[in-house]
Design a protein around this motif. Structure first.
Motif, mmCIF file in Angstrom:
data_model
loop_
_atom_site.group_PDB
_atom_site.id
_atom_site.type_symbol
_atom_site.label_atom_id
_atom_site.label_comp_id
_atom_site.label_asym_id
_atom_site.label_seq_id
_atom_site.Cartn_x
_atom_site.Cartn_y
_atom_site.Cartn_z
ATOM 1 N N ASP A 6 119.752 74.558 0.175
ATOM 2 C CA ASP A 6 119.229 75.005 -0.846
ATOM 3 C C ASP A 6 117.928 73.966 -1.368
ATOM 4 O O ASP A 6 117.998 72.650 -1.011
ATOM 5 C CB ASP A 6 120.237 75.130 -2.034
ATOM 6 N N ALA A 7 117.311 74.296 -2.303
ATOM 7 C CA ALA A 7 116.116 73.453 -2.488
ATOM 8 C C ALA A 7 116.709 72.269 -3.335
ATOM 9 O O ALA A 7 115.800 71.141 -3.383
ATOM 10 C CB ALA A 7 115.171 74.302 -3.493
ATOM 11 N N ASN A 8 117.745 72.289 -3.809
ATOM 12 C CA ASN A 8 118.137 71.047 -4.656
ATOM 13 C C ASN A 8 118.619 69.988 -3.714
ATOM 14 O O ASN A 8 118.970 68.892 -4.188
ATOM 15 C CB ASN A 8 119.243 71.404 -5.738
ATOM 16 N N LEU A 9 118.552 70.246 -2.306
ATOM 17 C CA LEU A 9 119.198 69.186 -1.493
ATOM 18 C C LEU A 9 117.895 69.031 -0.585
ATOM 19 O O LEU A 9 116.801 69.781 -0.576
ATOM 20 C CB LEU A 9 120.118 69.778 -0.432
ATOM 21 N N SER A 10 117.677 67.838 -0.399
ATOM 22 C CA SER A 10 116.323 67.232 0.462
ATOM 23 C C SER A 10 116.131 68.099 1.959
ATOM 24 O O SER A 10 117.126 68.265 2.520
ATOM 25 C CB SER A 10 116.665 65.810 0.756
ATOM 26 N N TYR A 11 114.932 68.323 2.036
ATOM 27 C CA TYR A 11 114.500 68.854 3.327
ATOM 28 C C TYR A 11 114.616 67.899 4.486
ATOM 29 O O TYR A 11 114.888 68.301 5.555
ATOM 30 C CB TYR A 11 113.160 69.418 3.217
ATOM 31 N N VAL A 27 115.583 75.927 2.729
ATOM 32 C CA VAL A 27 115.300 77.227 1.916
ATOM 33 C C VAL A 27 113.330 77.395 2.068
ATOM 34 O O VAL A 27 113.057 78.479 1.738
ATOM 35 C CB VAL A 27 115.793 77.494 0.720
ATOM 36 N N THR A 28 113.042 76.202 1.814
ATOM 37 C CA THR A 28 111.585 76.179 1.804
ATOM 38 C C THR A 28 111.019 76.730 3.229
ATOM 39 O O THR A 28 109.721 77.191 3.279
ATOM 40 C CB THR A 28 110.998 74.655 1.601
ATOM 41 N N LYS A 29 111.556 76.807 4.194
ATOM 42 C CA LYS A 29 111.133 77.331 5.468
ATOM 43 C C LYS A 29 111.429 78.806 5.973
ATOM 44 O O LYS A 29 111.283 79.363 6.954
ATOM 45 C CB LYS A 29 111.659 76.232 6.587
ATOM 46 N N THR A 30 112.075 79.479 4.730
ATOM 47 C CA THR A 30 112.417 80.913 4.871
ATOM 48 C C THR A 30 111.472 81.911 4.835
ATOM 49 O O THR A 30 111.433 82.936 4.899
ATOM 50 C CB THR A 30 113.797 81.182 3.858
ATOM 51 N N GLY A 31 110.569 81.681 4.194
ATOM 52 C CA GLY A 31 109.209 82.426 3.729
ATOM 53 C C GLY A 31 109.578 83.056 2.510
ATOM 54 O O GLY A 31 108.847 83.741 1.716
ATOM 55 N N LEU A 32 110.627 82.460 1.590
ATOM 56 C CA LEU A 32 110.909 83.140 0.382
ATOM 57 C C LEU A 32 110.042 82.260 -0.705
ATOM 58 O O LEU A 32 109.346 81.306 -0.224
ATOM 59 C CB LEU A 32 112.442 82.817 -0.122
ATOM 60 N N ALA A 40 117.790 85.805 -4.207
ATOM 61 C CA ALA A 40 116.800 86.176 -3.193
ATOM 62 C C ALA A 40 117.486 84.893 -2.065
ATOM 63 O O ALA A 40 117.356 85.605 -0.670
ATOM 64 C CB ALA A 40 115.544 85.852 -3.494
ATOM 65 N N ILE A 41 117.956 83.908 -2.345
ATOM 66 C CA ILE A 41 118.486 83.087 -1.281
ATOM 67 C C ILE A 41 119.641 83.480 -0.735
ATOM 68 O O ILE A 41 119.820 83.597 0.510
ATOM 69 C CB ILE A 41 118.762 81.706 -1.870
ATOM 70 N N TYR A 50 123.360 83.103 7.593
ATOM 71 C CA TYR A 50 123.601 81.568 7.326
ATOM 72 C C TYR A 50 124.481 81.224 6.119
ATOM 73 O O TYR A 50 124.845 82.354 5.497
ATOM 74 C CB TYR A 50 122.016 81.066 6.826
ATOM 75 N N ILE A 51 125.072 80.156 6.262
ATOM 76 C CA ILE A 51 125.837 79.500 5.433
ATOM 77 C C ILE A 51 125.143 78.891 4.651
ATOM 78 O O ILE A 51 124.199 77.942 4.794
ATOM 79 C CB ILE A 51 126.994 78.629 6.231
ATOM 80 N N ILE A 52 125.239 79.025 3.159
ATOM 81 C CA ILE A 52 124.428 78.330 2.054
ATOM 82 C C ILE A 52 125.095 76.919 1.699
ATOM 83 O O ILE A 52 126.316 77.007 1.502
ATOM 84 C CB ILE A 52 124.169 79.152 0.528
ATOM 85 N N VAL A 53 124.450 75.864 1.884
ATOM 86 C CA VAL A 53 124.888 74.678 1.405
ATOM 87 C C VAL A 53 123.810 74.123 0.341
ATOM 88 O O VAL A 53 122.826 74.172 0.255
ATOM 89 C CB VAL A 53 124.378 73.707 2.597
#
Length: 91
Positions: A6-11, A27-32, A40-41, A50-53
């Motif tokens: 997720d966006a709240n974790l570092s890329y 998540v920034t690489k998903t096209g969302l 949406a995520i 995918y498993i969401i972390v």
């Protein structure tokens, strides 16, 4: 295993884990859209297996509401460095 961070974790964590988990994605690489809405995520992760972390409890609540997939890993620690620890005893 496919992990979606997720966006709240570092890329940067994706780069650190890609040798162990081949299918890591931020998540920034998903096209969302940025920022993406949680639902949406959730839907993207479900459709792409995918498993969401995340450390966002909203995903925990979505899991309670909708069940799985996707599965959710809720990270319960504060901000941490992406640097690996240095060996002890070397000064």
């Amino acid at each position: 295993m496919r992990l979606l961070f997720d966006a709240n974790l570092s890329y940067r964590i994706v780069k650190k884990l890609e040798d162990v988990y081949q299918y890591c994605l931020h998540v920034t690489k998903t096209g969302l859209p940025i920022p993406a809405e949680d639902i949406a995520i959730w839907n993207w992760a479900r459709e792409n297996k995918y498993i969401i972390v995340s450390n966002d409890e909203d995903f925990y609540h979505l899991s309670s509401l909708y069940g799985f997939p996707p599965k959710v890993v809720l990270v319960r620690i504060g901000n941490q460095s992406t640097s690996w620890p240095k060996p002890c005893g070397n000064t």
